[in-house]
Structures are given as structure tokens and as C-alpha cells.
Design a protein around this motif. Sequence first.
Motif, PDB file in Angstrom:
ATOM      1  N   GLY A  96       0.391  -1.210  -0.088  1.00 35.88           N
ATOM      2  CA  GLY A  96      -0.465   0.025  -0.340  1.00 35.88           C
ATOM      3  C   GLY A  96       1.164   1.274  -0.340  1.00 35.88           C
ATOM      4  N   ASP A  97       1.972   1.205   0.738  1.00 37.92           N
ATOM      5  CA  ASP A  97       3.403   2.760   0.548  1.00 37.92           C
ATOM      6  C   ASP A  97       4.401   1.785   1.191  1.00 37.92           C
ATOM      7  OD1 ASP A  97       3.875   2.142   3.658  1.00 37.92           O
ATOM      8  OD2 ASP A  97       1.380   3.074   3.649  1.00 37.92           O
ATOM      9  N   GLU A  98       5.051   3.506   0.967  1.00 40.87           N
ATOM     10  CA  GLU A  98       7.065   2.941   0.579  1.00 40.87           C
ATOM     11  C   GLU A  98       7.356   2.063   1.680  1.00 40.87           C
ATOM     12  OE1 GLU A  98       8.025   6.872  -0.492  1.00 40.87           O
ATOM     13  OE2 GLU A  98       7.871   6.139  -2.933  1.00 40.87           O
ATOM     14  N   ALA A  99       6.520   2.832   2.732  1.00 36.73           N
ATOM     15  CA  ALA A  99       7.170   2.099   4.658  1.00 36.73           C
ATOM     16  C   ALA A  99       6.834   1.048   4.218  1.00 36.73           C
ATOM     17  CB  ALA A  99       6.540   2.623   5.399  1.00 36.73           C
ATOM     18  N   GLU A 100       5.771  -0.035   4.366  1.00 38.04           N
ATOM     19  CA  GLU A 100       5.230  -1.573   4.295  1.00 38.04           C
ATOM     20  C   GLU A 100       6.363  -2.140   3.108  1.00 38.04           C
ATOM     21  OE1 GLU A 100       1.202  -4.185   3.624  1.00 38.04           O
ATOM     22  OE2 GLU A 100       1.259  -2.002   3.744  1.00 38.04           O
ATOM     23  N   GLU A 101       6.780  -1.763   2.079  1.00 41.55           N
ATOM     24  CA  GLU A 101       7.359  -2.440   1.192  1.00 41.55           C
ATOM     25  C   GLU A 101       8.848  -2.473   2.112  1.00 41.55           C
ATOM     26  OE1 GLU A 101       8.146  -1.771  -3.263  1.00 41.55           O
ATOM     27  OE2 GLU A 101       8.148  -0.048  -2.397  1.00 41.55           O
ATOM     28  N   ALA A 102       8.998  -1.101   2.429  1.00 38.05           N
ATOM     29  CA  ALA A 102      10.944  -0.971   2.964  1.00 38.05           C
ATOM     30  C   ALA A 102      11.062  -2.390   3.909  1.00 38.05           C
ATOM     31  CB  ALA A 102      11.043   0.408   3.444  1.00 38.05           C
ATOM     32  N   ALA A 103       9.827  -2.273   5.129  1.00 33.97           N
ATOM     33  CA  ALA A 103       9.801  -3.392   6.160  1.00 33.97           C
ATOM     34  C   ALA A 103       9.658  -4.656   5.447  1.00 33.97           C
ATOM     35  CB  ALA A 103       8.235  -2.636   6.987  1.00 33.97           C
ATOM     36  N   TRP A 104       9.122  -4.900   4.552  1.00 30.79           N
ATOM     37  CA  TRP A 104       8.767  -6.360   3.839  1.00 30.79           C
ATOM     38  C   TRP A 104      10.308  -6.345   3.374  1.00 30.79           C
ATOM     39  CZ3 TRP A 104       9.597  -7.820  -1.230  1.00 30.79           C
ATOM     40  CH2 TRP A 104       9.607  -9.454  -1.024  1.00 30.79           C
ATOM     41  N   ILE A 105      11.112  -5.602   2.828  1.00 32.05           N
ATOM     42  CA  ILE A 105      11.888  -6.172   2.251  1.00 32.05           C
ATOM     43  C   ILE A 105      13.285  -6.253   3.660  1.00 32.05           C
ATOM     44  CG2 ILE A 105      14.308  -4.936   1.231  1.00 32.05           C
ATOM     45  CD1 ILE A 105      12.662  -3.205  -0.625  1.00 32.05           C
ATOM     46  N   CYS A 106      13.495  -5.580   4.811  1.00 30.76           N
ATOM     47  CA  CYS A 106      14.675  -5.850   5.528  1.00 30.76           C
ATOM     48  C   CYS A 106      14.004  -7.066   6.484  1.00 30.76           C
ATOM     49  CB  CYS A 106      13.945  -4.418   6.224  1.00 30.76           C
ATOM     50  SG  CYS A 106      14.474  -2.862   6.297  1.00 30.76           S
ATOM     51  N   ASP A 107      12.894  -7.344   6.669  1.00 30.54           N
ATOM     52  CA  ASP A 107      12.081  -8.637   6.956  1.00 30.54           C
ATOM     53  C   ASP A 107      13.200  -9.336   6.374  1.00 30.54           C
ATOM     54  OD1 ASP A 107      10.395  -7.299   9.353  1.00 30.54           O
ATOM     55  OD2 ASP A 107       8.334  -7.252   8.159  1.00 30.54           O
ATOM     56  N   ARG A 108      12.141  -9.518   4.869  1.00 31.92           N
ATOM     57  CA  ARG A 108      13.323 -10.663   4.159  1.00 31.92           C
ATOM     58  C   ARG A 108      14.436 -11.254   4.824  1.00 31.92           C
ATOM     59  NH1 ARG A 108      12.543 -15.612   1.977  1.00 31.92           N
ATOM     60  NH2 ARG A 108       9.658 -16.067   2.261  1.00 31.92           N
ATOM     61  N   ILE A 109      15.020  -9.846   4.521  1.00 36.27           N
ATOM     62  CA  ILE A 109      17.238 -10.002   5.147  1.00 36.27           C
ATOM     63  C   ILE A 109      16.904 -10.334   6.049  1.00 36.27           C
ATOM     64  CG2 ILE A 109      18.855  -8.718   4.546  1.00 36.27           C
ATOM     65  CD1 ILE A 109      17.918  -6.516   2.631  1.00 36.27           C
ATOM     66  N   GLU A 110      16.104  -9.965   7.472  1.00 45.32           N
ATOM     67  CA  GLU A 110      16.667 -10.067   8.545  1.00 45.32           C
ATOM     68  C   GLU A 110      16.397 -12.490   9.236  1.00 45.32           C
ATOM     69  OE1 GLU A 110      16.933  -6.491  11.342  1.00 45.32           O
ATOM     70  OE2 GLU A 110      14.280  -7.576  10.607  1.00 45.32           O
ATOM     71  N   MET A 111      15.173 -12.353   7.868  1.00 43.48           N
ATOM     72  CA  MET A 111      14.646 -13.374   8.237  1.00 43.48           C
ATOM     73  C   MET A 111      15.491 -14.366   7.297  1.00 43.48           C
ATOM     74  SD  MET A 111      10.878 -14.537   6.103  1.00 43.48           S
ATOM     75  CE  MET A 111      10.634 -13.428   6.935  1.00 43.48           C
ATOM     76  N   MET A 112      16.286 -14.548   6.515  1.00 39.10           N
ATOM     77  CA  MET A 112      17.184 -15.612   4.851  1.00 39.10           C
ATOM     78  C   MET A 112      18.574 -14.992   5.785  1.00 39.10           C
ATOM     79  SD  MET A 112      15.201 -14.377   1.873  1.00 39.10           S
ATOM     80  CE  MET A 112      16.390 -15.201   0.864  1.00 39.10           C
ATOM     81  N   ARG A 113      18.880 -14.419   6.802  1.00 38.72           N
ATOM     82  CA  ARG A 113      20.653 -13.796   6.903  1.00 38.72           C
ATOM     83  C   ARG A 113      20.942 -15.551   7.884  1.00 38.72           C
ATOM     84  NH1 ARG A 113      22.942 -11.807  11.676  1.00 38.72           N
ATOM     85  NH2 ARG A 113      25.261 -10.995  10.664  1.00 38.72           N
ATOM     86  N   GLY A 114      21.399 -16.419   7.367  1.00 36.61           N
ATOM     87  CA  GLY A 114      22.502 -17.043   8.046  1.00 36.61           C
ATOM     88  C   GLY A 114      21.815 -18.678   7.407  1.00 36.61           C
ATOM     89  N   LEU A 115      20.848 -18.584   6.277  1.00 36.01           N
ATOM     90  CA  LEU A 115      20.384 -19.421   5.218  1.00 36.01           C
ATOM     91  C   LEU A 115      21.685 -20.315   5.107  1.00 36.01           C
ATOM     92  CD1 LEU A 115      17.335 -18.497   3.402  1.00 36.01           C
ATOM     93  CD2 LEU A 115      17.525 -19.953   5.915  1.00 36.01           C
ATOM     94  N   ALA A 116      21.525 -22.070   4.552  1.00 33.30           N
ATOM     95  CA  ALA A 116      22.851 -22.417   3.804  1.00 33.30           C
ATOM     96  C   ALA A 116      22.417 -22.351   2.867  1.00 33.30           C
ATOM     97  CB  ALA A 116      22.492 -24.294   4.341  1.00 33.30           C
ATOM     98  N   PHE A 117      24.190 -21.830   2.135  1.00 35.82           N
ATOM     99  CA  PHE A 117      23.238 -21.327   0.942  1.00 35.82           C
ATOM    100  C   PHE A 117      25.020 -21.487   0.426  1.00 35.82           C
ATOM    101  CE2 PHE A 117      25.064 -19.170  -2.960  1.00 35.82           C
ATOM    102  CZ  PHE A 117      23.776 -18.766  -3.489  1.00 35.82           C
TER     103      PHE A 117
END
Length: 464
Positions: A96-117
Motif C-alpha cells: 500500500g505504501d513505500e514504508a510497508e514495502e521497505a519493512a518487508w524487504i528488511c524483514d526478508r533480509i533478516e529472516m534469510m540471513r544465515g540460510l545455508a547457501f
Amino acid sequence: AGERQDLALARVGGDAGPIIPRGRGCEVTNIVTFNERYEGVHQVTLAGTFRSSEGVVEVGRSVAERIPSALRLPKAMVRGGHQRWERGDMIARDFGDEAEEAAWICDRIEMMRGLAFQDGADDERRGLSWSDFAVLYRSVANDAGPLVAEMRRRDIPYVVKGLNRLFDSPEIQAVVAVFRYMVQEISAADLHHAWEVARLLPTGGSWTKALAVLEEGRDFDRGERWGVYNIQRLYLEFLESLGLREETVPGDPVRAELVFYQLGKFSQAISDFEQIYFNTEPKQKYASFASWLEYQAPGYYAESDADVGYALPDAVTLTTVHQAKGMQWPAVFLPCLRANRFPAKRQGGLGLFHVIPETAIADSDRYRGTVEDETRLFYVAVTRAQKYLFLSFSPGGSQLYRRRSAFFDHCATQQWFSTRDQGVPADAARLEPRAIHETPNVTLAFSELKYLFECPYQIKLSRR
């Protein structure tokens, strides 16, 4: 000249798959019809794509096929690497807005950090680290602000590649204050406060010594010892007297690395200025530099492609799609996919054709930018991802950017994308985050060697 430029692009076109990104004004048919216009042409097709998973490769192919066949070279793209596509690796979301989009990107980065690659088929697996994530924009200057603010709020380390948004960082605002003090725009107390706010005062450092360097620097008639590059020298002497080194920067090692990366970028800005004003009388040069920093430099570097070094710290990369050519990351985000932004709207206003009649140039549209050019650029953006690819849309601040990009809608309908984020599976393998530190090829110009012999510390700054 246009054909020579296009031929140069053709020689390095392997990374671009079936299409080759071109600069505005280049004539792509010079490449497409090359074998028809010259005898003895031998074509070698590089069909295997070793960077990306099948999902990324197939989406890239579908993007390429949006370009009419007459304007691209035919090629069957084939996944040749070891990366496997799994449901949830590629997501397209609208917000719905830029703040919501930015929060999702940060959420994704934080939850994926440490995933085996696994980087290569024979490499040991490691945990994803900050520098394995990239956020690619059509325009960093216009669109990155909300994400930058959210990353600062969460203390997620990030770098903006090149000199873009350099003057937004607290560290550089503190350095700019040094030169405002030099021309007596602020007091010593104001300067000290700026460095406190930026958290740049090292434990055990001597503010008195550092301030004495600036006071001595106000003696603008110091003769030959000061030399023509006096701003750069003052900057380095100030940091040295303060005792600010990478190991003395307050905070953890990641922040220290980021701070020195920013300080190195400012060193490049000083060099840019002094190359033009090197013969200016010192007092006038400092006044001009302080004014340039406040009124001109932030706009001058608004979409700069310049970069100051080769060693990026362990931090999320924010950059433009243009600057990302030839690069790759395990996870790539493409936010702000808005109509009239990406693909960009056609250029208007005064331009080439207010001087030269359009009829004088074949295919004059190529100088304004075309949908095909934008599609080639979007192809580059999509294929920077090795495994994870996240597309997102949020409406911009004006009516011009309220609608979704045709590129977003195209990808969201592909079978490889999910339009819901189910999060990271609870049973996903996790390892200690570990960044890749590759050994770069270092090339030093003569002027850089001169600085190396005079002051190795300056080279360290400029190569962060």
C-alpha cells in the motif's frame, strides 16, 4: 562511432544472454545484422547460464522475448549451474505504501540471513551474510529513501554503491562540518557535536590535537609544504591526529568497515574537486569547497556510476541496475516497480532534436530511450540473482507513479513466482553467516602510486 561502440558491446555480450544492454543512441541493428553485412563471420552462442537457478533463467528468457525478434539475437537459454529453484525462492508482492514495502524487504533480509547457501557446485555451504543481498533500483536517488531510513532504524548494515547518496550518511555530514568549520560557518562546539552525533569520536582519541590541525590549516600561506592538494592533506591529517582508524571506530567491526568505506568515498569527492581547483589560492579553494559540498555535490553525485574502490564491506548493497551489470548476488530485490519509473517514461524537455531535425538521424527514437531499451535493462536486473529473486511494487508520491509496472505484472504471472510470502521454512538449514571475500585485481594509476609513496593511509581510505 555508434557502430564501433556496438561492436565493443558485442564482444562482451556473453553475460547478457540473448540481448545486449546498450547505451542511449547505440544502434542495436549493427549487432543483429552484423553477419549479414560482413563475410566470414563465425558466431559462437553461449547458451549455458551458470549463475542462476532454472526459475531465474526462465523468467529472464520470458523478459527477453518481450523484445521483438528483429531487435535481438535468437538464443535458447539453458541453466548450466547447480542452483536449484524451489517454491518460495521467487516472490512478487505489492504494497500500500513505500514504508510497508521497505519493512518487508528488511524483514526478508533478516529472516534469510544465515540460510545455508552453496556458491559453487564444489564449494562448502555457508550461511548467507549481509553482503549476499542486493537491492537494485532504476533510480536510487528517487526511490531508495524509505529503505535507507528503515535499514538505519534497524541497524542493518548497507552501502550505496558508487557515490550516490553519499552526503546523506551521518559520517559524511560530520566530515562536511569540518570544512564548514574551516571557513568559520560553525563553531568548534558545533563541530564536536556533529562528530558526537555521528559516533565517530574514538576512545582515547585526541580531539584537541585534531582541532589544532584545523587551526593550523587556517594559515593559508604555509608555502610549498602544503602543496596544491591541501584539502586532501588536511582531511588525512585531521583523521590521523584524531586517532580514527578502522580498529578505533566506535561500535562493532561491521560498523567500522562501513565507516571507512564512507570516508574513502569522501576522499574520492575531494579528489574530484581538487583536480579542477588544484591551482586555486588556498583560502578561496576552501570557501569554494565548503559551498560545493553544501549546494552542488549532493546533486552532482545523485546518480553517479563512479565507485571509489574494490573492497565492499559485509553489508547489503543498494545500487542502480546500470551499476549492477556483470555482478551477481544470491538474493536480489527489485522494489519500486512502477509505471513511468521502470520502464522509465520517455524523456521530454530540451534535447538533441531542438538542435538537429529528427529526419537527419535514422531511428531517432533510440536517443530518447525506448521500451526495448528498458526491457534489456530489466533483463539485466532479473538475471543478477543466483537463487532468490523478490519483486515489489508500492505507489510513488505522485500520480505519475501510482500504477504497477508492466514488468512487475509480467513476472507475477510466471509460474516461478509466488504472490504470497510464506516465510522461510522452519526446517530450512542454517549456518553461521559468512561473507565471501574475494581477492580483487588491483590496478593503480601513476597518481595513485604517488599517493601510495607519500601516504599509504590515503590509499587505504580511497580503496575501501
